[in-house]
Design a protein around this motif. Sequence first.
Motif, PDB file in Angstrom:
ATOM      1  N   LEU A 267      -4.654   2.702  -9.356  1.00 11.35           N
ATOM      2  CA  LEU A 267      -3.786   3.930  -9.405  1.00 11.35           C
ATOM      3  C   LEU A 267      -3.613   4.490 -10.955  1.00 11.35           C
ATOM      4  O   LEU A 267      -2.437   5.357 -10.713  1.00 11.35           O
ATOM      5  CB  LEU A 267      -3.012   3.213  -8.356  1.00 11.35           C
ATOM      6  CG  LEU A 267      -2.384   3.028  -7.217  1.00 11.35           C
ATOM      7  CD1 LEU A 267      -1.723   2.438  -6.243  1.00 11.35           C
ATOM      8  CD2 LEU A 267      -2.849   4.771  -6.867  1.00 11.35           C
TER       9      LEU A 267
ATOM     10  N   GLU B 135      -4.028  13.964  -3.080  1.00  7.75           N
ATOM     11  CA  GLU B 135      -2.388  12.283  -2.347  1.00  7.75           C
ATOM     12  C   GLU B 135      -1.768  11.094  -3.674  1.00  7.75           C
ATOM     13  O   GLU B 135      -0.932  10.693  -3.195  1.00  7.75           O
ATOM     14  CB  GLU B 135      -3.686  12.035  -1.416  1.00  7.75           C
ATOM     15  CG  GLU B 135      -3.699  12.659  -0.153  1.00  7.75           C
ATOM     16  CD  GLU B 135      -4.480  11.999   1.056  1.00  7.75           C
ATOM     17  OE1 GLU B 135      -3.582  10.837   1.893  1.00  7.75           O
ATOM     18  OE2 GLU B 135      -5.132  12.596   1.602  1.00  7.75           O
ATOM     19  N   TRP B 136      -3.020  11.261  -4.301  1.00  2.00           N
ATOM     20  CA  TRP B 136      -3.199  10.196  -5.048  1.00  2.00           C
ATOM     21  C   TRP B 136      -2.106  10.750  -6.035  1.00  2.00           C
ATOM     22  O   TRP B 136      -1.116  10.081  -6.317  1.00  2.00           O
ATOM     23  CB  TRP B 136      -4.018  10.763  -6.489  1.00  2.00           C
ATOM     24  CG  TRP B 136      -4.083   9.673  -7.451  1.00  2.00           C
ATOM     25  CD1 TRP B 136      -3.233   8.275  -7.941  1.00  2.00           C
ATOM     26  CD2 TRP B 136      -5.603   8.726  -8.381  1.00  2.00           C
ATOM     27  NE1 TRP B 136      -3.952   7.897  -8.563  1.00  2.00           N
ATOM     28  CE2 TRP B 136      -4.893   7.624  -9.076  1.00  2.00           C
ATOM     29  CE3 TRP B 136      -6.808   9.778  -7.992  1.00  2.00           C
ATOM     30  CZ2 TRP B 136      -6.247   7.525  -9.881  1.00  2.00           C
ATOM     31  CZ3 TRP B 136      -7.575   9.141  -9.036  1.00  2.00           C
ATOM     32  CH2 TRP B 136      -7.270   7.791  -9.986  1.00  2.00           C
TER      33      TRP B 136
ATOM     34  N   HIS C 233       1.247  -1.380   0.479  1.00  4.59           N
ATOM     35  CA  HIS C 233      -0.016   0.325   0.015  1.00  4.59           C
ATOM     36  C   HIS C 233       0.535   1.122  -0.006  1.00  4.59           C
ATOM     37  O   HIS C 233       1.385   1.304   0.591  1.00  4.59           O
ATOM     38  CB  HIS C 233      -0.341  -0.057   0.999  1.00  4.59           C
ATOM     39  CG  HIS C 233      -1.897   1.302   1.443  1.00  4.59           C
ATOM     40  ND1 HIS C 233      -2.793   1.578   0.219  1.00  4.59           N
ATOM     41  CD2 HIS C 233      -2.073   2.554   2.048  1.00  4.59           C
ATOM     42  CE1 HIS C 233      -3.651   3.252   1.289  1.00  4.59           C
ATOM     43  NE2 HIS C 233      -2.622   3.192   2.217  1.00  4.59           N
ATOM     44  N   LEU C 234       0.553   1.517  -0.428  1.00  3.27           N
ATOM     45  CA  LEU C 234       1.584   3.194  -1.123  1.00  3.27           C
ATOM     46  C   LEU C 234       1.062   4.566  -1.281  1.00  3.27           C
ATOM     47  O   LEU C 234       1.719   5.469  -0.985  1.00  3.27           O
ATOM     48  CB  LEU C 234       2.568   3.477  -2.960  1.00  3.27           C
ATOM     49  CG  LEU C 234       2.546   2.142  -3.375  1.00  3.27           C
ATOM     50  CD1 LEU C 234       3.376   1.712  -5.036  1.00  3.27           C
ATOM     51  CD2 LEU C 234       4.348   1.967  -2.317  1.00  3.27           C
ATOM     52  N   GLY C 235      -0.239   4.517  -0.174  1.00  3.42           N
ATOM     53  CA  GLY C 235      -0.553   5.958   0.310  1.00  3.42           C
ATOM     54  C   GLY C 235      -1.892   6.169  -0.592  1.00  3.42           C
ATOM     55  O   GLY C 235      -2.480   4.834  -1.764  1.00  3.42           O
ATOM     56  N   ARG C 236      -2.539   6.927   0.249  1.00  5.17           N
ATOM     57  CA  ARG C 236      -3.985   6.688  -0.704  1.00  5.17           C
ATOM     58  C   ARG C 236      -4.018   7.657  -2.263  1.00  5.17           C
ATOM     59  O   ARG C 236      -2.640   8.502  -2.580  1.00  5.17           O
ATOM     60  CB  ARG C 236      -4.913   7.806   0.323  1.00  5.17           C
ATOM     61  CG  ARG C 236      -4.664   7.379   1.610  1.00  5.17           C
ATOM     62  CD  ARG C 236      -6.074   7.807   2.773  1.00  5.17           C
ATOM     63  NE  ARG C 236      -5.675   9.066   2.649  1.00  5.17           N
ATOM     64  CZ  ARG C 236      -6.081   9.750   3.644  1.00  5.17           C
ATOM     65  NH1 ARG C 236      -7.181   9.476   4.849  1.00  5.17           N
ATOM     66  NH2 ARG C 236      -5.872  11.407   3.753  1.00  5.17           N
ATOM     67  N   GLY C 237      -4.777   7.041  -2.863  1.00  4.83           N
ATOM     68  CA  GLY C 237      -5.498   7.828  -4.266  1.00  4.83           C
ATOM     69  C   GLY C 237      -6.429   6.919  -4.909  1.00  4.83           C
ATOM     70  O   GLY C 237      -7.804   8.773  -5.144  1.00  4.83           O
TER      71      GLY C 237
ATOM     72  N   ASP D 202      -8.876   4.413  -0.716  1.00  2.04           N
ATOM     73  CA  ASP D 202      -7.491   4.730   0.518  1.00  2.04           C
ATOM     74  C   ASP D 202      -7.145   3.051   0.981  1.00  2.04           C
ATOM     75  O   ASP D 202      -6.867   3.391   2.041  1.00  2.04           O
ATOM     76  CB  ASP D 202      -8.402   5.571   1.508  1.00  2.04           C
ATOM     77  CG  ASP D 202      -9.507   4.548   2.111  1.00  2.04           C
ATOM     78  OD1 ASP D 202     -10.029   3.609   1.367  1.00  2.04           O
ATOM     79  OD2 ASP D 202     -10.774   5.198   3.156  1.00  2.04           O
TER      80      ASP D 202
ATOM     81  N   THR E  53       1.382   9.777  -4.306  1.00  4.21           N
ATOM     82  CA  THR E  53       1.371   8.180  -4.372  1.00  4.21           C
ATOM     83  C   THR E  53       2.027   6.940  -5.547  1.00  4.21           C
ATOM     84  O   THR E  53       2.506   6.423  -5.780  1.00  4.21           O
ATOM     85  CB  THR E  53      -0.372   6.713  -3.744  1.00  4.21           C
ATOM     86  OG1 THR E  53      -0.846   8.156  -2.611  1.00  4.21           O
ATOM     87  CG2 THR E  53      -0.414   6.106  -4.107  1.00  4.21           C
TER      88      THR E  53
END
Length: 280
Positions: free
Chosen positions: A177, A194-195, A152-156, A159, A198
């Motif tokens: 993504l 935030e995408w 999981h590289l972050g929200r985009g 979540d 990520t």
Amino acid sequence: MPAVPGWNEVADAVYQRRYDPLDVSVCVVRGAGGLLLVDTRSSHREADEIRADLRAFGDVAVRWVVNTHAHYDHCFGNARFGRGSAVGAPIYGHRGIPAHLDAYERPRLQDWIARGVEPVADWREVVITPPDVLVDASATIDVGDREVRLLHLGRGHTDNDLVVHVPDAGAWLVGDLVEESGPPMYGSGSFPLEWPATVAALARRLGPDTTVVPGHGAPVGRAFVVRQQGDLQRVAEVIVDLHAAGVPADAAPAQGRGRWPFPEDGMVTAVTDAYRQLDG
Ligand SMILES: [Zn+2]
């Protein structure tokens, strides 16, 4: 390994099949211990079509399933692969999936059934089945002779996006993504601001010969991902500008005309989600 009819071998023993409707990617990683399946499509009927198509791999069982995220077109087939089914595989997914299913996908399904959206018989059949192995930042699955990593590289896009990395094949199965056959899809729980970071985190991990399989569309390489990251960044910047200038959400897509890297109609949900986040 001989070719597997109907499945495109995009990297060593990593296969993609593109399914309509929606041009959804379903991927398979073949290991000595069996098959790892990535995403299960929109309904039980569509999942059964995958099961039939998996016979092309011969007498090799699906032993693991991964959901790239909670959107219906990637996980409504879960019941046909999970523990209660004839396949009986564990389903891996990000820890945020159950909450997303409750917030977005259950209401969506109920609405479609209530309104008789076709194919309504298929929607009625869906038993929403969350993953039973929940992943936070990362997990590793040993599929026999090779490892598959979930990150999981972050929200985009949501979540709860997980990317599937097959290190020995240089392959990344990245769900939505990154999208190739259409613009990235905002809405239903997206994080437009935030995408970009990520996808930047994904791009940093890619080599020049890496194969990236989007959730919708043909395989791409690092250059495509870098370019799409720039477009996602542009969307975020334009939205932040419009918000700072006091432009209301409903006027923002048209106010940004000429600055969006993607079609303006897709920016409506981007603005809605981003404004909600900017307004706290
Ligand atoms: Zn999606």
